[in-house]
Structures are given as C-alpha cells and as structure tokens.
Design a protein around this motif. Structure first.
Motif, mmCIF file in Angstrom:
data_model
loop_
_atom_site.group_PDB
_atom_site.id
_atom_site.type_symbol
_atom_site.label_atom_id
_atom_site.label_comp_id
_atom_site.label_asym_id
_atom_site.label_seq_id
_atom_site.Cartn_x
_atom_site.Cartn_y
_atom_site.Cartn_z
ATOM 1 N N TYR A 236 58.648 23.551 22.978
ATOM 2 C CA TYR A 236 57.675 22.786 22.101
ATOM 3 C C TYR A 236 57.196 23.468 21.003
ATOM 4 O O TYR A 236 56.026 23.236 20.537
ATOM 5 C CB TYR A 236 56.553 22.292 23.002
ATOM 6 C CG TYR A 236 57.011 21.352 24.158
ATOM 7 C CD1 TYR A 236 57.333 19.930 23.962
ATOM 8 C CD2 TYR A 236 57.263 21.740 25.530
ATOM 9 C CE1 TYR A 236 57.868 19.246 24.983
ATOM 10 C CE2 TYR A 236 57.556 21.107 26.771
ATOM 11 C CZ TYR A 236 57.737 19.832 26.171
ATOM 12 O OH TYR A 236 58.210 18.843 27.245
ATOM 13 N N GLY A 237 58.107 24.250 20.102
ATOM 14 C CA GLY A 237 57.734 24.753 18.932
ATOM 15 C C GLY A 237 56.946 25.976 19.044
ATOM 16 O O GLY A 237 56.593 26.735 17.869
ATOM 17 N N LYS A 238 56.770 26.540 20.199
ATOM 18 C CA LYS A 238 55.885 27.660 20.558
ATOM 19 C C LYS A 238 56.714 28.933 21.044
ATOM 20 O O LYS A 238 57.408 28.524 21.762
ATOM 21 C CB LYS A 238 54.757 27.337 21.199
ATOM 22 C CG LYS A 238 53.566 28.358 21.476
ATOM 23 C CD LYS A 238 52.239 27.909 22.088
ATOM 24 C CE LYS A 238 51.331 29.027 22.153
ATOM 25 N NZ LYS A 238 50.166 28.596 22.938
ATOM 26 N N THR A 239 56.428 30.117 20.614
ATOM 27 C CA THR A 239 56.983 31.379 21.166
ATOM 28 C C THR A 239 56.289 31.734 22.481
ATOM 29 O O THR A 239 54.833 31.795 22.288
ATOM 30 C CB THR A 239 57.218 32.239 20.194
ATOM 31 O OG1 THR A 239 55.979 32.785 19.682
ATOM 32 C CG2 THR A 239 58.282 32.016 19.345
ATOM 33 N N TYR A 240 56.947 32.340 23.592
ATOM 34 C CA TYR A 240 56.227 32.803 24.637
ATOM 35 C C TYR A 240 57.106 33.891 24.971
ATOM 36 O O TYR A 240 58.269 34.153 25.170
ATOM 37 C CB TYR A 240 56.302 31.620 25.832
ATOM 38 C CG TYR A 240 55.524 30.460 25.799
ATOM 39 C CD1 TYR A 240 54.359 30.595 26.104
ATOM 40 C CD2 TYR A 240 56.216 29.282 25.397
ATOM 41 C CE1 TYR A 240 53.488 29.152 25.989
ATOM 42 C CE2 TYR A 240 55.495 28.239 25.132
ATOM 43 C CZ TYR A 240 54.151 28.172 25.332
ATOM 44 O OH TYR A 240 53.664 26.993 25.146
ATOM 45 N N LYS A 241 56.182 35.132 24.974
ATOM 46 C CA LYS A 241 56.993 36.239 25.335
ATOM 47 C C LYS A 241 56.842 36.977 26.981
ATOM 48 O O LYS A 241 56.093 36.734 27.630
ATOM 49 C CB LYS A 241 56.190 37.436 24.782
ATOM 50 C CG LYS A 241 56.832 39.026 24.775
ATOM 51 C CD LYS A 241 55.930 39.983 23.999
ATOM 52 C CE LYS A 241 56.614 41.292 23.993
ATOM 53 N NZ LYS A 241 55.796 42.396 23.415
ATOM 54 N N THR A 247 66.893 37.274 33.987
ATOM 55 C CA THR A 247 66.639 36.804 35.386
ATOM 56 C C THR A 247 65.098 36.976 35.618
ATOM 57 O O THR A 247 64.554 36.217 36.049
ATOM 58 C CB THR A 247 67.333 37.758 36.198
ATOM 59 O OG1 THR A 247 68.779 37.639 36.101
ATOM 60 C CG2 THR A 247 66.789 37.498 37.760
ATOM 61 N N ASN A 248 64.478 38.007 34.931
ATOM 62 C CA ASN A 248 62.906 38.530 35.187
ATOM 63 C C ASN A 248 62.195 37.485 34.273
ATOM 64 O O ASN A 248 61.189 36.918 34.944
ATOM 65 C CB ASN A 248 62.700 39.822 34.638
ATOM 66 C CG ASN A 248 61.456 39.994 35.047
ATOM 67 O OD1 ASN A 248 61.034 40.322 36.145
ATOM 68 N ND2 ASN A 248 60.340 40.260 33.882
ATOM 69 N N TYR A 249 62.767 36.840 33.362
ATOM 70 C CA TYR A 249 62.059 35.921 32.574
ATOM 71 C C TYR A 249 62.172 34.654 33.385
ATOM 72 O O TYR A 249 60.931 33.896 33.438
ATOM 73 C CB TYR A 249 62.828 35.674 31.355
ATOM 74 C CG TYR A 249 62.843 34.304 30.631
ATOM 75 C CD1 TYR A 249 61.943 33.655 30.098
ATOM 76 C CD2 TYR A 249 64.046 33.418 30.698
ATOM 77 C CE1 TYR A 249 62.105 32.279 29.782
ATOM 78 C CE2 TYR A 249 64.013 32.135 30.293
ATOM 79 C CZ TYR A 249 63.176 31.499 29.821
ATOM 80 O OH TYR A 249 63.050 30.266 29.619
ATOM 81 N N GLU A 250 63.216 34.162 33.895
ATOM 82 C CA GLU A 250 63.033 32.943 34.749
ATOM 83 C C GLU A 250 61.973 33.070 35.865
ATOM 84 O O GLU A 250 61.438 31.872 35.987
ATOM 85 C CB GLU A 250 64.653 32.805 35.381
ATOM 86 C CG GLU A 250 65.560 32.400 34.365
ATOM 87 C CD GLU A 250 66.743 31.777 35.117
ATOM 88 O OE1 GLU A 250 67.384 32.631 36.085
ATOM 89 O OE2 GLU A 250 67.303 30.720 34.877
ATOM 90 N N LYS A 251 62.234 34.188 36.548
ATOM 91 C CA LYS A 251 60.968 34.263 37.664
ATOM 92 C C LYS A 251 59.541 34.152 37.114
ATOM 93 O O LYS A 251 58.703 33.419 37.459
ATOM 94 C CB LYS A 251 61.281 35.565 38.393
ATOM 95 C CG LYS A 251 62.425 35.601 39.231
ATOM 96 C CD LYS A 251 62.560 37.174 39.904
ATOM 97 C CE LYS A 251 64.038 37.216 40.706
ATOM 98 N NZ LYS A 251 64.055 38.553 40.984
ATOM 99 N N GLU A 252 59.311 35.108 35.985
ATOM 100 C CA GLU A 252 58.124 35.181 35.417
ATOM 101 C C GLU A 252 57.682 33.618 34.713
ATOM 102 O O GLU A 252 56.468 33.461 35.017
ATOM 103 C CB GLU A 252 57.982 36.152 34.409
ATOM 104 C CG GLU A 252 58.099 37.452 34.621
ATOM 105 C CD GLU A 252 57.028 37.952 35.638
ATOM 106 O OE1 GLU A 252 55.720 37.651 35.498
ATOM 107 O OE2 GLU A 252 57.189 38.484 36.581
#
Length: 621
Positions: A236-241, A247-252
């Motif tokens: 939605y136009g915003k960045t998330y770190k 794989t870790n990103y999907e879980k987090e």
C-alpha cells in the motif's frame, strides 16, 4: 558508507506510486525489495539512482535523504553498448580499461628496461607493478572467463560481434559487465529471469560473496533466501523493514500483523470503555472531574491504526470434473528431439497423476521436448505411444507474451466458444480480470496479466495432461504460491519446465534432468535430487531403479502394510480431535479451539503425506 531515506514519496504523472518510503542502506547489506506486481519495486530502484524522483511523503517524520560517503551505483538498465560492431571479448574488456592500460604500460616499461638500466624506469615499473597487483591484475582475466562460461558463452562466441547475439544474450552480456564493474551499490531487478538453474546457482554463490552492497528485486524465493539478510516490503505504498531472509520475513510479517491487530482491537475496546465512563458520569458534579480525566486519557494515547490486510488477491480456478486418462498417459521410446541437430534422446513412461519437473541448462532441449510432445515439432526419430482419453493443455511462455488487437474477453471466447458471455466473464473474473479489465486489448497487458490470461484459457478447458513451459515467469510471489496450490490439487498429469527451484521443489514428485549431454529420469523430487548432488552420491537412473524395485518387491509390500497401519492410527487421532471440538469447554474457549484446529491441520497434512506415499507404493506393485 550509509544512505538513509525518511518519509519519501514518488509520483509518476498523476499517480503516487510510493507514499512513505523509509530506507536504511549500509555498507555490505544484502537487501531484498518485495511486494506485488505494480507495488513500486522497480520505481524505488530508479529513485535510488535518481534521488530527484523523491518528494515528501505522507508520514509524520520530516522528509530527508542522508548520504555518508561516495557511492558508485550499478543498474542493469543503465548499461548500454556504445557500439554493437565490437566483439564480445572487447566489450567485456572495457570493464578493465584502466587495468589494461596499466598492463600495456608495464609491457612498455619492460621493453625500456631491456634497453636501458635507468633506475627511474625500474622504480616506475615497481610502482606500476604494485598497483597492478592491488587492482587484481593477475586475476581479472580468470574472473571474466569464468563469468562468460557460467553464463553460457563459448570460446567461439568471444569473437562474435555484439550485433550477432540475441536480445536475451545481449542482456546477459550487459549483466556480466555490471558484475565485473563491482559498483559500491549493486541494484538488480529480477536477475534470475531467463537463467537456467545452473547459472542461477552460480550467480547466487557469486552474490552471496559480493563484498559490497546489494539490493535485489526478485520473485525467486530460494534465491532471496540464500542471499539476503534484510527484506523491505512495499505494501500500500509504504515500506516495512524485516531482518533476516525471505522465509524469516514471511514469519515475521504474519506475527507483526497478528500483534498489531490484537493491539488495535484492545485499544479500541479501551477507548470505548473510557468513553462510556465519560458519558455516564460527565453530568454528575461529584464525578465530572473523574469523567473528564478519562477523555484526557484517550487524548494521551498513541492511537494505533487498524493494520491493512495484505493484498492477497489472486487467480483461482475449479479443476473438478476432470475426466481421468488411462493409467499410462504416454510411453516415450527412443525419442530424439531437435531442429537442425539432435538435442537429446528420451525414454520415459508417464503414469497418470505424476507431476514431472523438467530441469537443466538453457538451449539443450527442455522446451523442445514439450513442443514435440504437443506436436508443434516433429521428432527426428523415435515415437510416442499415447494412452486413452487424453485432453492436453499446453502453456508456452513465448505464446503467452504475444500481442494482439483482441480484447481479453474476445481472446478467451475465441479459445472457448462454447462458453456464454457471462460464463466467460465469470471465468476471467476468477483470474483477476474485473469489470473493464475484460475490455483491455492484449497488447496493453503487462507480462503477468498475459500469463494469467493464458493460464485461464488452458485451465478452464479442463485438460487431464498439462504441459507447462516456464509458467511462473512474470508472476509475483503470491501469484506463484497460488499457482502452486492449484497444481498441487490438480488430479491430472503434469509435465513442466521451470528454472524456479522453489516452484520445482513444491510441485515435482519426479524429475527429468537434462545434464551432461544426456537425459536422466529420477523418481523423486528436487530436495532429494539437490541433496544427493551436493553429497556427490551417484544418482540412480530409472532403469536401475526399476531393477531394484523388482528385487525389493517383498519389502514394498511390507512397507505398504506398515503405512496402512499408520493411516488407520492417524485417522483415529483426527476423529478424536474432531470430537473434542464439540466439547463446551473447547468451543467456548477461542485459544483452546484454535489450538485443536491447528493440531487437526497438522495431523491432516501428515495423513495426506501417508496417503500419497501409499499410492506411490501401490503403483509400483
């Protein structure tokens, strides 16, 4: 070196593509940018090159771009050939022009020293030689030789002019130049597109050891998993770190969404409670002060916004009512394939319900095999014995990319004229062609939209034999995941070519591998193949497997009986858990109910694995 971007936006024309970009780029970071097609990933890469594209975002923080140190930036689109009349080797050597000048200088100094004992010349030679060593003078030739070989260029290719190569080969040449230039910040947009698995694995290892900073936009999940240590998602136009690999990103991401939603819901309940107290007591003199304090308590809150649900829209299809083919779908006997020359010879018996992944290097016959099976190319020799009741669906990545003046719905109805307008509209809607999308012309569709349309046409025809050539090219990760779901549930027979290792790993239960100038058939999936290849254990061909199966027939029957016992035990466990859900202390307790449902899901997956293994063993008897 460091780049810090705070509360930036990017607008193209009248459309705001990115609303709130917050980005930290540090030396030696390996960063992935992920998000759905159209989320703005490529736009972000271009804005990192041209910072004038950034403007103030919608966040509360002040817009700023801070750079510490001097960064050289490398991006594939920026690399162009000054002339296409030069040879491949001369074009590659341009990346080492300073070293080659130094090399020429050293050669000239050697000549001078042979003619003159002047100490100044000797000192100049010594200094130049030291610089040559420091800049990698003794290794640069080996470096470009290895890259050329790994990207599929032969010795004879080196002397060909750039204009003689295809568009895809020119892209590879530009990519090699980009890697050899070693910029401080390397930006890669879908670097694995059109590369075979062997080249992807080499590139993966190369980038894993890249000593500078790297930012990758890619839909190749295994590639990202093996390289990156930071993931930025655009949603939605915003960045998330997120720290860690994909794989870790999907879980987090899942945990972050669930926590934010709970925090939001709790805060909303608390606000409602405080407002209720205020309304009840605000007109009572003795309680007015207390009531007002509740309002102030709300004002002091850091209000949590309700988290937006991730855009998970994807295509779907109904593959029920597929008429089964005969048990033996086809028997390929000494089939030699190719155009002007022989590429490969294949022997293969395809059994109903098998999902066979076809992998190997580019240009050695994988797509040609599918075209030959479908009848688009005549075999050089050999034959295919067909089973009964076959209905074939064929997806060609090149055909999917073709342009047309037809609209989406015209194209679809031309392929399936038996469907009414409303049925066609409904089918297209299930593949995300909504409202006016069906009136778009094919020639204005994106690559991903063209792939969706082609798959929609094929799958709604309900084939019981699917031939897919690189179906995931141009798809975003969510699209790939849902295609995987469709194909895992598909009850027909599947042969597919793919360079997406994650996709092959998820779908294929057997492999046909083009390697070492031969075609080998393995009765197991990609994980086992990869493990055995890493351990350098000789992989059994299908002929040897068949002989061993005859010898071990007694053991197979014994294993079948053991699995049948496990299936019965697992079914009893599932029935007991289902009964527990009807207990009042369970269905009135959300956490307990959720816990049992999760356990049920796990047990059902275990049962599915056992059933699949039982079916495989039965088919061998």
């Amino acid at each position: 070196m460091n780049i810090k971007i705070r509360n930036a936006s990017v607008t193209l024309g009248i459309n705001t593509i990115l609303e709130e970009v917050n980005l930290d780029i540090n030396e030696k970071d390996k960063i992935a940018i992920v998000g759905r097609n159209g989320a703005g990933k490529t736009t972000l890469l271009k804005a990192l090159i041209d910072n004038s594209m950034f403007d103030s975002g919608v966040g509360e923080e002040e817009f700023s771009i801070t750079k510490i140190g001097k960064w050289s930036i490398g991006y594939l689109e920026q690399i162009a050939f000054s002339s296409e009349e030069v040879t491949l080797i001369d074009e590659i050597k341009k990346s080492f022009s300073d070293l080659i000048k130094l090399e020429n200088k050293l050669n000239n100094l050697v000549k001078e020293m042979n003619e003159n004992d002047d100490e100044k010349i000797i000192l100049e030679y010594t200094e130049a030689l030291e610089n040559y060593k420091l800049q990698g003078g003794y290794s640069y030739q080996k470096e470009y030789e290895v890259l050329l070989k790994q990207f599929g260029f032969s010795e004879s290719d080196k002397l060909k002019k750039i204009k003689e190569f295809s568009g895809g080969e020119k892209t590879k040449i530009a990519f090699i130049k980009l890697l050899l230039n070693k910029p401080d910040l390397l930006l890669l947009d879908e670097p694995t597109n059109h590369l075979d698995i062997h080249t992807i694995e080499y590139l993966e290892n190369y980038l894993k050891n890249y000593s500078k900073t790297l930012i990758i936009v890619s839909h190749d999940r295994m590639f990202l998993d093996n390289i990156v240590n930071i993931v930025y998602e655009i949603d939605y136009g915003k960045t998330y770190k997120y720290k860690g690999n994909y794989t870790n990103y999907e879980k987090e991401k899942k945990l972050r969404y669930e926590k934010t939603l709970k925090d939001y819901e709790y805060q909303q309940k608390e606000i409602k409670r405080l407002q209720s107290i205020y309304e009840r007591f605000r007109n009572k003199p003795t309680k007015a002060s207390m009531a007002l304090s509740k309002l102030k308590q709300i004002e002091r809150m850091d209000i949590i916004e309700k988290p937006k649900e991730t855009d998970l829209r994807t295509f779907r299809t109904n593959l029920n009512e597929i008429k089964p083919s005969g048990k033996v779908v086809m028997n390929i006997k000494d089939l030699t394939i190719g155009y002007n020359k022989e590429l490969a010879t294949i022997n293969l018996e395809v059994i109903r319900g098998k999902k066979i992944g076809i992998i190997g290097e580019n240009g050695i016959g994988k797509s040609t095999l599918l075209k030959t099976i479908y009848g688009l190319i005549k075999p050089i020799k050999g034959e295919i014995e067909w089973g009964i009741n076959l209905k074939i669906g064929y997806f060609d990545q090149n055909l999917a990319m073709q342009d047309s003046n037809n609209t989406v719905i015209e194209e679809f109805r031309n392929f399936l004229p038996q469907l009414s307008y409303e049925q066609a509209r409904s089918a297209l809607g299930s593949f995300l062609f909504k409202n006016d999308d069906i009136d778009k012309k094919i020639n204005v569709l994106s690559g991903g939209e063209k792939v969706r349309l082609q798959l929609c046409k094929i799958l709604y025809n309900k084939p019981n034999l699917l031939l897919l050539d690189e179906p995931t090219n141009h798809m975003d990760i969510i699209g790939k995941e849902h295609l995987e779901d469709i194909l895992k549930e598909y009850t027909g027979t599947l042969l597919f070519v793919s360079h997406d290792r994650y996709f092959v790993k998820k779908i294929a239960d057997e492999l046909l591998v083009f390697e070492n100038n031969k075609v080998s058939y393995y009765r197991y999936g990609y994980s086992e193949y990869e493990e055995k290849r890493k351990q350098e254990i000789p992989i059994l061909s299908s002929d040897k497997v068949i002989k061993e199966e005859k010898v071990n027939n007694y053991n197979i029957n014994k294993e079948i009986k053991n699995i049948e016992k496990e299936i019965t035990s697992k079914e009893n466990e599932i029935n007991k858990l289902k009964q527990e859900l009807y207990n009042e202390e369970v269905y009135t307790n959300y956490e307990k109910s959720k816990e049992i449902n999760n356990l049920l899901e796990e047990k059902q997956k275990e049962l599915d694995v056992l059933n699949k293994k039982w079916e495989e063993l039965i088919s061998k008897c």
